[in-house]
Design a protein around this motif. Structure first.
Motif, PDB file in Angstrom:
ATOM      1  N   VAL A   1       1.796  -2.585  -6.394  1.00  0.00           N
ATOM      2  CA  VAL A   1       1.526  -2.403  -4.827  1.00  0.00           C
ATOM      3  C   VAL A   1       0.709  -3.494  -4.440  1.00  0.00           C
ATOM      4  O   VAL A   1      -0.332  -3.807  -4.922  1.00  0.00           O
ATOM      5  N   ILE A   2       1.286  -4.021  -3.297  1.00  0.00           N
ATOM      6  CA  ILE A   2       0.346  -5.268  -2.799  1.00  0.00           C
ATOM      7  C   ILE A   2       0.185  -5.178  -1.244  1.00  0.00           C
ATOM      8  O   ILE A   2       0.935  -4.649  -0.480  1.00  0.00           O
ATOM      9  N   LEU A   3      -1.134  -5.190  -0.974  1.00  0.00           N
ATOM     10  CA  LEU A   3      -1.660  -5.407   0.388  1.00  0.00           C
ATOM     11  C   LEU A   3      -1.937  -6.885   0.929  1.00  0.00           C
ATOM     12  O   LEU A   3      -2.792  -7.341   0.160  1.00  0.00           O
TER      13      LEU A   3
ATOM     14  N   GLY B   1       2.892  -3.843   8.639  1.00  0.00           N
ATOM     15  CA  GLY B   1       3.758  -4.041   7.525  1.00  0.00           C
ATOM     16  C   GLY B   1       2.902  -4.780   6.340  1.00  0.00           C
ATOM     17  O   GLY B   1       3.700  -5.566   5.674  1.00  0.00           O
ATOM     18  N   ALA B   2       1.758  -4.589   6.242  1.00  0.00           N
ATOM     19  CA  ALA B   2       1.070  -5.222   5.326  1.00  0.00           C
ATOM     20  C   ALA B   2       1.290  -4.785   3.774  1.00  0.00           C
ATOM     21  O   ALA B   2       0.870  -5.393   2.925  1.00  0.00           O
ATOM     22  N   ILE B   3       1.655  -3.796   3.648  1.00  0.00           N
ATOM     23  CA  ILE B   3       1.783  -2.981   2.376  1.00  0.00           C
ATOM     24  C   ILE B   3       3.499  -3.169   1.801  1.00  0.00           C
ATOM     25  O   ILE B   3       4.253  -3.048   2.248  1.00  0.00           O
ATOM     26  N   GLU B   4       3.256  -3.953   0.731  1.00  0.00           N
ATOM     27  CA  GLU B   4       4.493  -3.906  -0.141  1.00  0.00           C
ATOM     28  C   GLU B   4       4.672  -3.185  -1.537  1.00  0.00           C
ATOM     29  O   GLU B   4       3.625  -3.111  -2.226  1.00  0.00           O
ATOM     30  N   VAL B   5       5.665  -2.629  -1.652  1.00  0.00           N
ATOM     31  CA  VAL B   5       6.037  -1.944  -2.772  1.00  0.00           C
ATOM     32  C   VAL B   5       7.055  -2.636  -3.539  1.00  0.00           C
ATOM     33  O   VAL B   5       8.194  -2.727  -3.150  1.00  0.00           O
ATOM     34  N   GLU B   6       6.701  -2.888  -5.126  1.00  0.00           N
ATOM     35  CA  GLU B   6       7.787  -3.372  -6.043  1.00  0.00           C
ATOM     36  C   GLU B   6       8.089  -2.503  -7.113  1.00  0.00           C
ATOM     37  O   GLU B   6       7.067  -2.250  -7.692  1.00  0.00           O
ATOM     38  N   GLU B   7       9.447  -2.307  -7.144  1.00  0.00           N
ATOM     39  CA  GLU B   7       9.657  -1.387  -8.378  1.00  0.00           C
ATOM     40  C   GLU B   7       9.736  -2.183  -9.454  1.00  0.00           C
ATOM     41  O   GLU B   7      10.229  -3.137  -9.643  1.00  0.00           O
ATOM     42  N   ASN B   8       9.480  -1.702 -10.814  1.00  0.00           N
ATOM     43  CA  ASN B   8       9.531  -2.389 -12.027  1.00  0.00           C
ATOM     44  C   ASN B   8      10.787  -2.153 -12.596  1.00  0.00           C
ATOM     45  O   ASN B   8      11.743  -1.233 -12.238  1.00  0.00           O
TER      46      ASN B   8
END
Length: 65
Positions: free
Chosen positions: A3-5, A58-65
C-alpha cells in the motif's frame, strides 16, 4: 500486497483514515495521511480498496504481490 500513499498528492481530507483506520493514520504533522507499517494488509484488503477508490486525489496505490 503493498500500500503506497503518495504524500505529494494527499490533501489530508481523512477519507482513508475514516475508511480503514487499521491501515491509515494522520502523520505526526497532521496535514497528510500515511500508511501504518507492519500491518497485515491482506486482512484489510476490502477496506484498503474502498479507501483507494474514494480518495479524491488518487493518492493511494495498491500493488498486488
Amino acid at each position: 500486497m503493498k500500500v503506497i500513499l503518495k504524500e505529494e498528492a494527499c490533501i489530508g481530507c481523512g477519507q482513508c483514515c475514516g475508511t480503514c483506520p487499521e491501515v491509515f493514520q494522520f502523520s505526526n504533522e497532521g496535514s497528510t495521511a500515511e500508511v501504518i507499517p507492519n500491518v497485515n494488509y491482506e486482512e484489510y484488503k476490502d477496506q484498503i480498496m474502498d479507501a483507494a477508490n474514494s480518495c479524491p486525489t488518487g493518492a493511494i496505490e495498491v500493488e498486488e504481490n
